[in-house]
Design a protein around this motif. Structure first.
Motif, mmCIF file in Angstrom:
data_model
loop_
_atom_site.group_PDB
_atom_site.id
_atom_site.type_symbol
_atom_site.label_atom_id
_atom_site.label_comp_id
_atom_site.label_asym_id
_atom_site.label_seq_id
_atom_site.Cartn_x
_atom_site.Cartn_y
_atom_site.Cartn_z
ATOM 1 N N ASP A 277 89.606 55.053 17.511
ATOM 2 C CA ASP A 277 88.988 53.098 17.266
ATOM 3 C C ASP A 277 89.069 52.440 16.046
ATOM 4 N N ILE A 278 89.992 53.672 15.139
ATOM 5 C CA ILE A 278 90.037 52.386 13.557
ATOM 6 C C ILE A 278 91.165 51.607 13.795
ATOM 7 N N ASP A 279 90.759 50.574 13.433
ATOM 8 C CA ASP A 279 91.149 49.227 14.055
ATOM 9 C C ASP A 279 92.435 48.492 12.729
ATOM 10 N N MET B 73 75.249 28.714 22.872
ATOM 11 C CA MET B 73 74.640 30.610 22.619
ATOM 12 C C MET B 73 76.377 30.865 21.368
ATOM 13 N N PRO B 74 75.902 31.540 20.613
ATOM 14 C CA PRO B 74 76.881 31.644 19.864
ATOM 15 C C PRO B 74 77.637 32.924 20.259
ATOM 16 N N ILE B 75 79.436 33.064 20.011
ATOM 17 C CA ILE B 75 79.619 34.335 20.823
ATOM 18 C C ILE B 75 79.599 35.326 20.004
ATOM 19 N N ALA B 76 79.438 36.164 20.414
ATOM 20 C CA ALA B 76 79.298 37.698 20.236
ATOM 21 C C ALA B 76 80.573 37.748 19.226
ATOM 22 N N ARG B 77 80.815 38.924 18.225
ATOM 23 C CA ARG B 77 81.723 39.520 17.873
ATOM 24 C C ARG B 77 81.996 41.175 17.878
ATOM 25 N N ILE B 78 83.104 41.362 18.456
ATOM 26 C CA ILE B 78 83.460 42.939 18.376
ATOM 27 C C ILE B 78 84.040 43.276 17.178
ATOM 28 N N PRO B 79 82.544 44.521 16.741
ATOM 29 C CA PRO B 79 82.817 45.390 16.354
ATOM 30 C C PRO B 79 83.780 45.644 15.261
ATOM 31 N N ARG B 80 84.438 46.006 13.993
ATOM 32 C CA ARG B 80 85.675 46.022 13.803
ATOM 33 C C ARG B 80 85.559 47.151 12.907
ATOM 34 N N ARG B 81 86.439 48.007 12.842
ATOM 35 C CA ARG B 81 86.540 49.401 12.016
ATOM 36 C C ARG B 81 87.651 49.695 10.753
ATOM 37 N N VAL B 82 87.642 49.714 9.928
ATOM 38 C CA VAL B 82 88.414 50.080 8.987
ATOM 39 C C VAL B 82 88.152 50.856 7.977
ATOM 40 N N THR B 83 89.645 51.617 7.204
ATOM 41 C CA THR B 83 89.344 53.170 6.198
ATOM 42 C C THR B 83 89.403 52.408 5.296
ATOM 43 N N VAL B 84 88.851 52.438 4.487
ATOM 44 C CA VAL B 84 90.017 52.268 3.162
ATOM 45 C C VAL B 84 90.161 53.336 2.353
ATOM 46 N N PHE B 85 91.703 53.990 1.558
ATOM 47 C CA PHE B 85 92.202 54.942 1.843
ATOM 48 C C PHE B 85 92.506 54.111 0.231
ATOM 49 N N ALA B 86 91.691 55.225 -0.988
ATOM 50 C CA ALA B 86 91.347 54.625 -2.281
ATOM 51 C C ALA B 86 92.344 55.508 -3.517
ATOM 52 N N LEU B 87 93.165 54.959 -4.167
ATOM 53 C CA LEU B 87 94.731 55.677 -4.495
ATOM 54 C C LEU B 87 94.706 55.603 -6.151
ATOM 55 N N ALA C 263 79.755 42.162 3.313
ATOM 56 C CA ALA C 263 78.840 42.349 4.113
ATOM 57 C C ALA C 263 78.764 41.259 4.903
ATOM 58 N N ASP C 264 79.354 40.389 4.732
ATOM 59 C CA ASP C 264 78.771 38.939 5.475
ATOM 60 C C ASP C 264 80.021 39.000 7.182
ATOM 61 N N SER C 265 81.208 39.994 6.554
ATOM 62 C CA SER C 265 82.488 40.171 6.933
ATOM 63 C C SER C 265 82.189 41.101 8.873
ATOM 64 N N ALA C 266 81.142 42.130 8.872
ATOM 65 C CA ALA C 266 81.047 42.577 10.152
ATOM 66 C C ALA C 266 81.664 43.427 10.363
ATOM 67 N N ILE C 267 82.439 43.834 9.306
ATOM 68 C CA ILE C 267 83.389 45.119 10.060
ATOM 69 C C ILE C 267 83.198 46.091 9.422
ATOM 70 N N THR C 268 82.330 47.198 10.547
ATOM 71 C CA THR C 268 82.438 48.446 9.518
ATOM 72 C C THR C 268 83.777 49.487 8.403
ATOM 73 N N LEU C 269 83.056 49.831 7.551
ATOM 74 C CA LEU C 269 84.166 50.668 6.613
ATOM 75 C C LEU C 269 83.812 51.965 6.172
ATOM 76 N N GLU C 270 85.038 52.741 6.524
ATOM 77 C CA GLU C 270 85.177 54.437 6.179
ATOM 78 C C GLU C 270 84.907 54.488 4.661
ATOM 79 N N VAL C 271 84.971 54.896 3.928
ATOM 80 C CA VAL C 271 86.393 55.504 2.580
ATOM 81 C C VAL C 271 86.502 56.580 2.436
#
Length: 345
Positions: A83-85, A1-15, A46-54
């Motif tokens: 919980d932001i990684d 069985m494939p190993i489930a990836r733990i969801p990760r959260r990243v915020t992107v601040f644009a300057l 989109a394939d990274s499974a990383i949740t992004l805030e902007v």
């Protein structure tokens, strides 16, 4: 069985900066793209499974960013949910080597901050912004990046904010760490760190103070006119001296008098290697200047030394605090003598 990836959260601040610029050859490019537009241009995100805030935090060229801008950014990053990684900052490359170190000094938490940008704007063939942004997001989301403080990710290399320098005006490989080399690389989109995190040292945010710290280079035949012009208008000075910390003998009396009034930090303009302490003994040597009250910067580049002096003074640090901070940051003293609590790893 494939190993489930733990969801990760990243915020992107644009300057802003080159990575966010648009326009044409007639009028030149200017920062105008939003964080959402930057992310939309990244293949494979989109394939990274990383949740992004902007967050569209600023829309400026890198040269127009200020210390208060970055201080406010550090506060905004610190106010994020627990919980932001990790955090990614996109900005102009002109000042990345400075903003990244300032963020490193002001960010005590273990979640990483990763700064990136682009050398080729989106209107050019081979624009490097999307690749750098994807690499930065993947690094910020990686558990190995925790405890590293602020990093600069560029051209698939991972650099410590304390060491990194911009070394070329146009090359996509412009960011280098001349002392120590990169902390790691991205291989097949995966960050690989080469060793343990550097010991981190942070400074508490000051109570609204914005001290004026000048950076004064020393050059062949220097007669002290520039030093004299700024001496009465600053709260501290970083001297970008020759070699291992040397100045013309004619400058010594003025520097001794200045060091009796405000902190004067002795750095090297060379760009790699430390300011020495006791090798040379001629007038204007490192030994002579340190004995007259100047503070050695060790292996901190003058740009970084200016930011450290600024943050220490902004935090209300006195002369003793300045000396202790530079002794540790410059490599002269052990980490446990840092004036404030050591940052989390």
């Amino acid at each position: 069985m494939p190993i489930a990836r733990i969801p990760r959260r990243v915020t992107v601040f644009a300057l802003g900066g080159t990575i966010a610029m648009s326009g044409d050859q007639t009028r030149g490019v200017t920062p105008s793209l939003s964080a959402e537009q930057l992310l939309a241009a990244v293949p494979g995100l989109a394939d990274s499974a990383i949740t992004l805030e902007v967050v569209d935090f600023r829309q400026l060229p890198g040269a127009s960013l200020t210390i208060p801008d970055i201080t406010a950014l550090a506060a905004a990053i610190g106010d994020q949910p627990a919980d932001i990684d990790g955090t990614v900052v996109t900005q102009g490359t002109d000042t990345i080597e400075e903003t990244a170190y300032l963020l490193d000094l002001l960010h005590p938490g273990p979640a990483p901050i990763v700064v990136t940008g682009a050398m080729r704007n989106p209107t050019l063939a081979g624009a490097d912004g999307p690749a750098n942004l994807l690499a930065a997001i993947r690094t910020a989301a990686d558990p190995q990046a925790r405890g590293h403080g602020c990093l600069v990710v560029f051209n698939d290399e991972i650099h410590a904010a304390r060491r990194v320098r911009k070394t070329h005006t146009t090359s996509t490989a412009t960011f280098r760490s001349l002392t120590g080399g990169p902390l790691g690389y991205l291989v097949e989109h995966t960050p690989r760190f080469l060793g343990t995190p550097l010991q981190r040292h942070t400074v508490p945010t000051g109570p609204g103070r914005n001290p004026r710290v000048a950076l004064v280079p020393v050059v062949l035949g220097d007669d002290g006119a520039v030093l004299e012009a700024v001496a009465d208008r600053v709260d501290g000075i970083v001297l970008a001296a020759m070699g291992a910390g040397h100045v013309p003998a004619v400058l010594v009396p003025a520097l001794a008098a200045l060091a009796a009034r405000v902190p004067v930090v002795l750095a090297s303009r060379v760009g790699a290697g430390p300011v020495l302490e006791s090798t040379y003994g001629f007038p204007g040597s490192e030994r002579d200047l340190l004995a007259r009250g100047l503070v050695g910067a060790g292996d901190l580049h003058p740009f970084k030394a200016r930011l450290l002096l600024h943050t220490v003074l902004a935090a209300g640090g006195d002369r003793s605090t300045v000396r202790r901070a530079f002794a540790v940051a410059g490599g002269y003293a052990p980490s446990h003598t840092w004036p404030w609590p050591i940052a989390e790893l």
